[in-house]
Structure formats: C-alpha cells, structure tokens
Design a protein around this motif. Sequence first.
Motif, PDB file in Angstrom:
ATOM      1  N   TYR A   3      16.203 -16.930  -3.776  1.00 54.57           N
ATOM      2  CA  TYR A   3      15.868 -18.265  -4.266  1.00 54.57           C
ATOM      3  C   TYR A   3      14.357 -18.460  -4.140  1.00 54.57           C
ATOM      4  O   TYR A   3      13.782 -18.137  -3.095  1.00 54.57           O
ATOM      5  CB  TYR A   3      16.621 -19.325  -3.450  1.00 54.57           C
TER       6      TYR A   3
ATOM      7  N   GLY B 255      18.424 -22.223  -1.828  1.00 52.61           N
ATOM      8  CA  GLY B 255      19.444 -21.177  -1.776  1.00 52.61           C
ATOM      9  C   GLY B 255      20.281 -21.190  -0.509  1.00 52.61           C
ATOM     10  O   GLY B 255      21.126 -20.315  -0.319  1.00 52.61           O
TER      11      GLY B 255
ATOM     12  N   THR C 250      19.353 -21.185   2.958  1.00 61.26           N
ATOM     13  CA  THR C 250      18.984 -20.445   4.180  1.00 61.26           C
ATOM     14  C   THR C 250      19.379 -21.230   5.438  1.00 61.26           C
ATOM     15  O   THR C 250      19.989 -20.690   6.359  1.00 61.26           O
ATOM     16  CB  THR C 250      17.457 -20.181   4.211  1.00 61.26           C
TER      17      THR C 250
ATOM     18  N   ASP D 102      21.015 -30.579  -2.970  1.00 56.28           N
ATOM     19  CA  ASP D 102      19.973 -30.126  -3.904  1.00 56.28           C
ATOM     20  C   ASP D 102      20.293 -30.624  -5.309  1.00 56.28           C
ATOM     21  O   ASP D 102      21.470 -30.723  -5.677  1.00 56.28           O
ATOM     22  CB  ASP D 102      19.872 -28.593  -3.913  1.00 56.28           C
TER      23      ASP D 102
ATOM     24  N   ALA E 157      18.379 -36.030  -3.090  1.00 58.68           N
ATOM     25  CA  ALA E 157      18.297 -36.527  -1.711  1.00 58.68           C
ATOM     26  C   ALA E 157      18.020 -38.034  -1.717  1.00 58.68           C
ATOM     27  O   ALA E 157      18.308 -38.719  -0.743  1.00 58.68           O
ATOM     28  CB  ALA E 157      17.193 -35.789  -0.965  1.00 58.68           C
TER      29      ALA E 157
HETATM   30  C1  LIG Z   1      11.281 -25.155  -1.507  1.00 58.56           C
HETATM   31  S1  LIG Z   1      12.868 -25.281  -2.257  1.00 58.56           S
HETATM   32  C2  LIG Z   1      13.952 -25.117  -0.874  1.00 58.56           C
HETATM   33  C3  LIG Z   1      14.164 -23.678  -0.520  1.00 58.56           C
HETATM   34  C4  LIG Z   1      15.113 -23.497   0.650  1.00 58.56           C
HETATM   35  N1  LIG Z   1      14.499 -23.928   1.897  1.00 58.56           N
HETATM   36  C5  LIG Z   1      15.594 -22.061   0.778  1.00 58.56           C
HETATM   37  O1  LIG Z   1      15.396 -21.438   1.845  1.00 58.56           O
HETATM   38  O2  LIG Z   1      16.141 -21.515  -0.199  1.00 58.56           O
HETATM   39  C6  LIG Z   1      12.951 -26.960  -2.666  1.00 58.56           C
HETATM   40  C7  LIG Z   1      14.257 -27.406  -3.335  1.00 58.56           C
HETATM   41  O3  LIG Z   1      14.210 -28.819  -3.499  1.00 58.56           O
HETATM   42  C8  LIG Z   1      15.038 -29.134  -4.599  1.00 58.56           C
HETATM   43  N2  LIG Z   1      14.764 -30.532  -4.993  1.00 58.56           N
HETATM   44  C9  LIG Z   1      13.718 -31.031  -5.685  1.00 58.56           C
HETATM   45  N3  LIG Z   1      13.812 -32.371  -5.792  1.00 58.56           N
HETATM   46  C10 LIG Z   1      14.954 -32.745  -5.133  1.00 58.56           C
HETATM   47  C11 LIG Z   1      15.586 -33.979  -4.863  1.00 58.56           C
HETATM   48  N4  LIG Z   1      15.088 -35.129  -5.292  1.00 58.56           N
HETATM   49  N5  LIG Z   1      16.729 -33.979  -4.144  1.00 58.56           N
HETATM   50  C12 LIG Z   1      17.268 -32.814  -3.686  1.00 58.56           C
HETATM   51  N6  LIG Z   1      16.707 -31.605  -3.930  1.00 58.56           N
HETATM   52  C13 LIG Z   1      15.561 -31.562  -4.626  1.00 58.56           C
HETATM   53  C14 LIG Z   1      14.679 -28.070  -5.618  1.00 58.56           C
HETATM   54  O4  LIG Z   1      15.701 -27.938  -6.587  1.00 58.56           O
HETATM   55  C15 LIG Z   1      14.534 -26.840  -4.713  1.00 58.56           C
HETATM   56  O5  LIG Z   1      15.742 -26.135  -4.676  1.00 58.56           O
END
Ligand SMILES: C[S@@+](CC[C@H](N)C(=O)[O-])C[C@H]1O[C@@H](n2cnc3c(N)ncnc32)[C@H](O)[C@@H]1O
Length: 399
Positions: free
Chosen positions: A44, A74, A76, A92, A237
């Motif tokens: 991811y 993804g 984690t 997400d 969220a």
């Molecule tokens: C940096 S990634 C997270 C990666 C995760 N920590 C991992 O280890 O795979 C940020 C995530 O926030 C999600 N995202 C963006 N805006 C969001 C929202 N308003 N509510 C929930 N998820 C959101 C994106 O789809 C993305 O999957």
Amino acid sequence: MKRSQVLWSSDTQLPTPVLKRLDEALLACGYSYTSGKTHNFYHYPARFSPEIARCVIGTFSRPGDLVIDPFMGGGTSVIEALTTGRRVIGVDINSLALFVSLARTTPLSARDEAAVRRWAEKAASYANGADPVISDPSVRHLPWAIRSFVATALRLAEELPLRRQRNFSRCALLRLGQWALDCRDFVAPRRSRLAKKLPQLVEEMLGGLGEFVASCREAGVSRRTILRNRVLLHRSAVGLEEDEHLWIESARPRLAFTSPPYPSVHVLYHRWQYRGRKETGAPYWIANIPDGYYASYYTGGSRTPTGEQHYFDMVTAAFRSVRSVIDPQGWVVQLIGFADTGSQLPRYLEAMDTAGFQEILPTEDGKRLGRRVPNRKWYANLKGPVDASSELLLFHKPR
Ligand SMILES: C[S@@+](CC[C@H](N)C(=O)[O-])C[C@H]1O[C@@H](n2cnc3c(N)ncnc32)[C@H](O)[C@@H]1O
C-alpha cells in the motif's frame, strides 16, 4: 504487567527506554519492510512499517484495549493490533484499503487453502489460452500480457465457492500485478512468467496468513475471535461518531495510531503506474470494488492553496471526530510528513488543537521524534519533495 509499566502516563516526557525503542522502530521504519505475517499481501502506498506500529501499540495500549486507525490504508496497524491481542477499528475512504485489510485479516481453513492452491495452478495452466475479451475501461494502460493473464485468473476465481477464497485469490492477483509492474524500466513480464509466479506468490501469502493466525493465537486470540476483534469500515474519518453502535462508553479506544495523508504531498493511492508514467485503475478491476474518484479525494486536497486549505479542514474535522470517540485518558500517536515543515507543521498542530488535542513533547529538551523519509518503491510516485527528516511522530492527548 501492571498498567503503569506498559503505558506512558507522564504528560511531560517519555521514559528513556521507551524513547530508545521508538527511535529504533522509527529507524527501521521504511528501511526494512518486514514481510512477515500478511505484510507481504499488498504494498500500500505510503504505508508505515510494522515495527513502528507494533512499538507504538505496545507502548500506548494494553492487550484487550480498543485501538483505532482512522486512516488505516493497507492495514499495517490493524495487523499489529490484532497480533498483540488488541481489538481494532480501521477506517478508510479508499475501498481498496478496506479490501486489502480484510483479505489480510481473514483466516483461511485448510480446505480454503487447498481450493486457492488449485485455483492458482489452474490459472497458471491457462497461460497460453485464448485472449479474453475485457470491456472494463479501468484496465487501460495495463500491459496486454498482465491484462490477459489476470482476466482469465479472475474468471476462474469466480468459480471458487466461498467469498473469502475469491477475495484471497483477487488479492494474490493484486500482488502479482504489483510485482509485474515493479520492473518499471523494462517491458512487463510475459504470461508464462506470470503463470510461474502466481503459485509462488499464493504460497508465500498463505504462509504469511498462517503466521498472522499463529501470532494472534500466541496473543491469546483464537481464529474465530480475530474476526470479532476487528471492525473495518469503508467511510471517511470525518463524522465517525455518527456510527453510534461502535462507541460504548466503557470501552472507548485507548489509542488512535495512524498516518494521515501528508499535506501537499501527492501520493497515488488509487492507481498503479506502468513504467512510472501511465496510470491504470486496474486494482479496482481486480478487487471488483468501486473506484471513481480523483487522486485529491484520497490525499485530502490537491497541492493548490485551496487544496491545502481543504486538507487542513479535513484533518481538523477527522480528529474532532476522533476526539469525540476516544477515551479521555487515551492517546493519539501519528506519523506525519510535510512538504514544507516550517509553514505546515504549525498549521497541523493548530488543526489538532482546534480538534481538542494537546501536544505532548516526548523529550525533556522539547524535541520531537522524527526520521528521514526513505526511498520507497511504491512510494516513488510521490510528487513534490518531502523535507528531509521531516517525518515526525507526534503525540497528543485529549484536552
Ligand atoms: C498514509 S495512508 C495510510 C497508510 C497506512 N498507515 C498503512 O500502513 O498502509 C493515508 C490513508 O488515508 C486515507 N484517507 C484520506 N482521507 C481520508 C478520510 N477523510 N477518512 C479516512 N481515510 C482517509 C487514504 O485513502 C489513505 O489510505
């Protein structure tokens, strides 16, 4: 172990051994992605490392506690929470994040495993079959060999009797697709290579799933309890508190551990790229889930000034929601990076403050914990620089 020995309860600084552990985990973060458990299922974009997730969860929550990741990606943190005996809620807006997190945390029986192995062998044996007709426009820009091999394997996967078997198979094809496109500077592999690779990947993934289930068992969580201990939601969220049935007064999340999108940092969460350029929506076709949004939907805003404002509005609203569901004694720990730390960090801290959180600086000298942003493969489609050493681990408590 007593609660006080596990949780950092001081409002001023972290005990030195905890600081050291977090520092080491941060260092490992990004340089060595462990592929154990089901962390090898899908790469991811912008994921954090299992090491940091495990360390933070172990420090700021206890077995049996509820942990939440409002931007789970993804999954984690979901995996690490489950394998350390916590209950977890993952959220997400990306349907692909939900699909992958579900596949990574759904145990398979011996019968399921046999069915999936047979499927992989059968798909491999069809490698030289007739060309399937694919009408889905999202597979545009997916090299022909991958498209045609995957289309046949998907058709065969539909014959599997159980949904968890079909989803595992689809996930294996996601992994195969990533593997095939990873060789950016070369032409994509032929069907015969894909046919050889698929059963290997399935074997690795089944091994990973077995490891995941065994780790849960070691933490006292049975196969059946795994499913009860996790709630994964495809939603924003923002407004989380509206899902009222999730929030029981006596069992609120002790810890929110997360990594939101980074402000003004462009990451392609919803597309694969062929040769680092051409974008394809193939992951949604493979997972058979809805797509349909622009990149900025997943990053919280575009890289324009208006987009940046949207981003901070989204972060404020999302953490306000977290504030209203979290235990008043709980913690928010997050890994976040900035394209321009000087201007964006103060805005980010202001957003957290408006949402109702107070920052806790971890060291006596008031410094924050951070790390250099490593060069990650599935992160390479990140456009716009991230300040060197600007990825920070921030600690907050409800005010
Ligand atoms: C940096 S990634 C997270 C990666 C995760 N920590 C991992 O280890 O795979 C940020 C995530 O926030 C999600 N995202 C963006 N805006 C969001 C929202 N308003 N509510 C929930 N998820 C959101 C994106 O789809 C993305 O999957």
